[in-house]
Design an enzyme around this catalytic site. Structure first.
Site, PDB file in Angstrom:
ATOM      1  N   TYR A  56       0.818  -1.210   0.000  1.00 41.20           N
ATOM      2  CA  TYR A  56       0.000   0.000   0.000  1.00 41.20           C
ATOM      3  C   TYR A  56       0.855   1.266   0.000  1.00 41.20           C
ATOM      4  CZ  TYR A  56      -3.445  -3.521   1.119  1.00 41.20           C
ATOM      5  OH  TYR A  56      -4.228  -4.647   1.074  1.00 41.20           O
ATOM      6  N   ASP A 128      18.323  11.008 -20.073  1.00 42.57           N
ATOM      7  CA  ASP A 128      19.387  11.243 -21.055  1.00 42.57           C
ATOM      8  C   ASP A 128      19.652  10.049 -21.969  1.00 42.57           C
ATOM      9  OD1 ASP A 128      19.777  13.773 -19.942  1.00 42.57           O
ATOM     10  OD2 ASP A 128      21.282  13.036 -18.534  1.00 42.57           O
ATOM     11  N   ARG A 253      12.126  16.615 -17.311  1.00 48.36           N
ATOM     12  CA  ARG A 253      12.182  15.537 -16.329  1.00 48.36           C
ATOM     13  C   ARG A 253      10.830  15.241 -15.698  1.00 48.36           C
ATOM     14  NH1 ARG A 253      17.523  16.764 -12.726  1.00 48.36           N
ATOM     15  NH2 ARG A 253      19.116  16.362 -14.316  1.00 48.36           N
TER      16      ARG A 253
END
Length: 320
Positions: A56, A128, A253
């Site tokens: 959980y 990258d 990102r």
């Protein structure tokens, strides 16, 4: 026999890290293991910030970007005395192995810990796509979608104003993200770290395209090659065409991971548990030709070179 395993994310975050953590936790639990999450990478390991995770704890995170464990760069981890403290902290919890999710810098930490006696497995987590031993890294495909969307939007305004747009893409010293985004986004010009770059050559090509009637253009360039704002001024001066630079930065990102990154992270996370239970140590997981593989982590860091996708470059040149 390993009964308890730690997991951490290190270095720059990438979409899909949460999916990888979830996979490590649930695959480990299915094998009867206890899994501990370590906050903020190697820094948290040194500062004794660990907590036990259950199924959980990782509910509803597969679709979330970033890493719920947190991440950090911790250069001090290169020091053996710092690593010794980290190992002592792990021993307090009875942790017998570690799964590290990150790039080549994170792999170095895993290599050093393995040399000190701790079994470690590395998973490639970086947008990258610059880690050897794998075709793709966790987060690369999500970042690719983000970059292509940005290029599409830049094309709209570049077309409207008959402007040249330069878009700087992450990747450090690997041009994979730039190259793939340039192909998918239809960029007219591409500048990569793997190919020698001279600004005057780019200007020559831009002038040639203008002479052929081209009204606008997009230049995709990998970070660290040059100052893109100075490059924009130079192009504008030499061509007489308005030129603007856009640095996409850390927006690349973020965001919810795309399906492929979730699947890749899930496969790699579960595989890391398999490897540890089979007695492997100091290995890193990859995917090559869609098959899961593993390599010696020291070999990946020190000897293996990521192949340059010259076929992508040739395709790009034909289409531009």
């Amino acid at each position: 026999m390993i009964n308890k395993i730690g997991v951490l994310t290190s270095g720059g975050d990438s979409p899909g890290m949460n999916a990888a953590i979830r996979s490590v936790v649930r695959a480990g639990l299915s094998e009867g293991l206890e899994i501990y999450g370590i906050s903020d990478g190697y820094q948290g390991l040194y500062q004794d910030r660990m907590r036990k995770l259950d199924r959980y704890s990782v509910s509803d995170i597969i679709n979330r970007g970033g890493t719920f464990l947190g991440s950090a760069r911790f250069q001090e981890f290169r020091e053996e005395a710092i690593r010794a403290i980290a190992l002592n902290n792990m021993s307090k919890y009875g942790l017998g192995a570690l799964v590290v999710i990150g790039g080549d810098g994170s792999y170095m930490g895993a290599k050093l810990l393995t040399e000190m006696g701790l079994p470690c497995i590395g998973l490639p987590g970086t947008i990258d796509n610059d880690v050897a031993g794998t075709d793709y890294t966790i987060g690369y495909f999500t970042a690719l979608e983000t970059v292509v969307e940005a290029i599409d939007r830049l094309r709209d305004t570049s077309t409207s104003h008959q402007r040249i747009s330069i878009v700087e893409v992450m990747g450090r010293y690997c041009g994979d993200l730039t190259m793939a985004a340039a192909i998918a986004g239809g960029c007219e010009f591409i500048v990569l770290p793997e190919v020698e770059f001279q600004p005057e050559d780019l200007v020559y090509e831009i002038k040639a395209s203008i002479a052929q009637g081209k009204k606008h253009a997009i230049v995709a360039i990998t970070e660290y090659i040059c100052n893109v704002f100075e490059l924009a001024l130079y192009i504008e001066k030499e061509t007489g065409r308005e030129t603007r630079a856009t640095v996409l930065g850390h927006i690349q990102r973020g965001g919810n991971p795309v399906a492929y990154d979730r699947i890749l992270a899930s496969r790699m996370g579960a595989y890391s548990i398999e490897l540890l239970l089979q007695g492997y140590r100091g290995r890193c997981v990859g995917v090559q030709n869609e098959r899961l593989v593993h390599h010696d982590i020291a070999d990946v860091i020190q000897n293996m070179k990521r192949p340059f996708r010259r076929d992508f470059l040739e395709t790009a040149r034909k289409l531009f």
